[in-house]
Scaffold this motif. Sequence first.
Motif, PDB file in Angstrom:
ATOM      1  N   GLU A 194      -7.089  -1.735   6.128  1.00 41.88           N
ATOM      2  CA  GLU A 194      -6.031  -0.139   6.932  1.00 41.88           C
ATOM      3  C   GLU A 194      -5.175  -0.355   5.134  1.00 41.88           C
ATOM      4  O   GLU A 194      -4.343   0.195   4.481  1.00 41.88           O
ATOM      5  CB  GLU A 194      -5.035  -1.060   7.877  1.00 41.88           C
ATOM      6  CG  GLU A 194      -5.505  -0.729   8.937  1.00 41.88           C
ATOM      7  CD  GLU A 194      -5.874   1.320   9.229  1.00 41.88           C
ATOM      8  OE1 GLU A 194      -4.459   2.229   8.749  1.00 41.88           O
ATOM      9  OE2 GLU A 194      -6.628   1.731   9.577  1.00 41.88           O
ATOM     10  N   GLY A 195      -5.181  -2.337   4.450  1.00 39.78           N
ATOM     11  CA  GLY A 195      -3.563  -2.003   3.796  1.00 39.78           C
ATOM     12  C   GLY A 195      -4.229  -0.814   2.514  1.00 39.78           C
ATOM     13  O   GLY A 195      -3.487  -0.516   1.631  1.00 39.78           O
ATOM     14  N   ALA A 196      -5.684  -0.991   1.995  1.00 36.36           N
ATOM     15  CA  ALA A 196      -6.199  -0.901   1.141  1.00 36.36           C
ATOM     16  C   ALA A 196      -5.505   0.843   1.520  1.00 36.36           C
ATOM     17  O   ALA A 196      -5.746   1.632   0.421  1.00 36.36           O
ATOM     18  CB  ALA A 196      -7.035  -0.990   0.935  1.00 36.36           C
ATOM     19  N   TYR A 202       4.243   9.447   0.070  1.00 39.62           N
ATOM     20  CA  TYR A 202       5.952   9.919  -0.729  1.00 39.62           C
ATOM     21  C   TYR A 202       6.277  10.595  -0.709  1.00 39.62           C
ATOM     22  O   TYR A 202       7.321  11.457  -0.520  1.00 39.62           O
ATOM     23  CB  TYR A 202       6.094   9.421  -1.951  1.00 39.62           C
ATOM     24  CG  TYR A 202       7.476   9.097  -2.656  1.00 39.62           C
ATOM     25  CD1 TYR A 202       8.103   8.194  -1.651  1.00 39.62           C
ATOM     26  CD2 TYR A 202       7.035   9.919  -3.503  1.00 39.62           C
ATOM     27  CE1 TYR A 202       9.239   8.580  -2.665  1.00 39.62           C
ATOM     28  CE2 TYR A 202       8.993  10.150  -4.547  1.00 39.62           C
ATOM     29  CZ  TYR A 202       9.854   9.349  -4.121  1.00 39.62           C
ATOM     30  OH  TYR A 202      10.659   9.749  -4.620  1.00 39.62           O
ATOM     31  N   TYR A 232       3.005   6.352   6.686  1.00 36.19           N
ATOM     32  CA  TYR A 232       1.641   5.648   7.008  1.00 36.19           C
ATOM     33  C   TYR A 232       1.145   6.029   8.411  1.00 36.19           C
ATOM     34  O   TYR A 232      -0.282   6.527   8.821  1.00 36.19           O
ATOM     35  CB  TYR A 232       0.942   4.511   6.253  1.00 36.19           C
ATOM     36  CG  TYR A 232      -0.033   4.295   6.786  1.00 36.19           C
ATOM     37  CD1 TYR A 232      -1.542   5.495   6.081  1.00 36.19           C
ATOM     38  CD2 TYR A 232      -1.326   3.519   7.491  1.00 36.19           C
ATOM     39  CE1 TYR A 232      -2.801   5.135   5.728  1.00 36.19           C
ATOM     40  CE2 TYR A 232      -2.229   3.277   7.870  1.00 36.19           C
ATOM     41  CZ  TYR A 232      -2.985   3.654   7.113  1.00 36.19           C
ATOM     42  OH  TYR A 232      -4.824   4.036   6.826  1.00 36.19           O
ATOM     43  N   ASN A 272      -6.757  -5.646   5.780  1.00 33.61           N
ATOM     44  CA  ASN A 272      -7.253  -6.276   4.894  1.00 33.61           C
ATOM     45  C   ASN A 272      -7.377  -4.083   4.174  1.00 33.61           C
ATOM     46  O   ASN A 272      -7.164  -3.953   3.698  1.00 33.61           O
ATOM     47  CB  ASN A 272      -8.577  -7.069   3.797  1.00 33.61           C
ATOM     48  CG  ASN A 272      -7.722  -8.487   3.919  1.00 33.61           C
ATOM     49  OD1 ASN A 272      -6.797  -8.040   3.908  1.00 33.61           O
ATOM     50  ND2 ASN A 272      -8.581  -8.479   3.676  1.00 33.61           N
ATOM     51  N   ARG A 324      -0.261   6.089  -0.815  1.00 33.75           N
ATOM     52  CA  ARG A 324       1.149   5.922  -0.549  1.00 33.75           C
ATOM     53  C   ARG A 324       1.564   7.254  -1.037  1.00 33.75           C
ATOM     54  O   ARG A 324       2.601   7.670  -0.853  1.00 33.75           O
ATOM     55  CB  ARG A 324       1.639   4.608  -1.301  1.00 33.75           C
ATOM     56  CG  ARG A 324       2.634   4.160  -1.087  1.00 33.75           C
ATOM     57  CD  ARG A 324       3.271   2.724  -1.770  1.00 33.75           C
ATOM     58  NE  ARG A 324       3.637   1.779  -0.142  1.00 33.75           N
ATOM     59  CZ  ARG A 324       2.382   0.715  -0.335  1.00 33.75           C
ATOM     60  NH1 ARG A 324       1.551   0.660  -1.290  1.00 33.75           N
ATOM     61  NH2 ARG A 324       2.152   0.244   0.705  1.00 33.75           N
ATOM     62  N   GLN A 348      -3.651   2.079   2.871  1.00 33.67           N
ATOM     63  CA  GLN A 348      -2.276   2.729   2.955  1.00 33.67           C
ATOM     64  C   GLN A 348      -1.911   2.919   1.591  1.00 33.67           C
ATOM     65  O   GLN A 348      -1.104   3.405   1.377  1.00 33.67           O
ATOM     66  CB  GLN A 348      -1.843   2.249   3.981  1.00 33.67           C
ATOM     67  CG  GLN A 348      -0.178   1.918   3.960  1.00 33.67           C
ATOM     68  CD  GLN A 348      -0.095   1.097   4.866  1.00 33.67           C
ATOM     69  OE1 GLN A 348       0.270   0.443   5.625  1.00 33.67           O
ATOM     70  NE2 GLN A 348       1.484   1.168   5.032  1.00 33.67           N
ATOM     71  N   ASP A 349      -2.433   1.755   0.582  1.00 32.41           N
ATOM     72  CA  ASP A 349      -1.587   1.327  -0.515  1.00 32.41           C
ATOM     73  C   ASP A 349      -2.472   2.709  -1.446  1.00 32.41           C
ATOM     74  O   ASP A 349      -1.770   3.593  -1.802  1.00 32.41           O
ATOM     75  CB  ASP A 349      -2.563   0.621  -1.618  1.00 32.41           C
ATOM     76  CG  ASP A 349      -1.837  -0.831  -1.337  1.00 32.41           C
ATOM     77  OD1 ASP A 349      -0.976  -0.787  -0.340  1.00 32.41           O
ATOM     78  OD2 ASP A 349      -2.235  -1.857  -1.362  1.00 32.41           O
ATOM     79  N   GLU A 350      -2.993   3.244  -1.423  1.00 38.63           N
ATOM     80  CA  GLU A 350      -4.440   4.303  -1.965  1.00 38.63           C
ATOM     81  C   GLU A 350      -3.393   5.735  -1.755  1.00 38.63           C
ATOM     82  O   GLU A 350      -3.225   6.953  -1.978  1.00 38.63           O
ATOM     83  CB  GLU A 350      -5.721   5.029  -1.356  1.00 38.63           C
ATOM     84  CG  GLU A 350      -7.065   4.306  -1.841  1.00 38.63           C
ATOM     85  CD  GLU A 350      -6.534   3.896  -3.138  1.00 38.63           C
ATOM     86  OE1 GLU A 350      -6.803   4.836  -3.700  1.00 38.63           O
ATOM     87  OE2 GLU A 350      -7.473   2.658  -4.078  1.00 38.63           O
TER      88      GLU A 350
END
Length: 144
Positions: A18-20, A30, A36, A16, A26, A22-24
């Motif tokens: 790492e996912g948060a 890009y 990531y 959770n 992204r 990673q979302d920030e």
Amino acid sequence: MNFITYKNLMDKYNRNIEGAIQDELRPYCYKHKITYLQYQILAVLHEEGALTIGDLSDKMSMDTGNMSAQCKRLEQKGYTLRLRKKFDERVVEVSLTRQGRLVITEMNDYLNKKYKNKWNELDDDTKGKMLEVYQEMEKLFAKK
């Protein structure tokens, strides 16, 4: 609570977190055409300085073949430089280029701004306890 339940909860919390993050990141990944995982490699090199592929692999718990391929991609993008050691050409050292330092600084600055207020709300005792838990977990699972 038994070990497996505890381990699964720790895995869930780590995913959770790492996912948060990673979302920030992204949009920045890009923008700079990196994954990531490649961001994480740049972050380790920024923190540690130049490292051999083997040392970098150890720090990130990755296979050296996979690490070598990722570093090659980062070099092709101009973010890292790979140099073979003169004493042993099998040893390859990886370092950040100026462009790589600019990218990792931009991404880290964004994260610092994003989480600065929340981080500053935590007292030093809480921050210390959080680190202690991870240090104890690392000891528990350390290779013997």
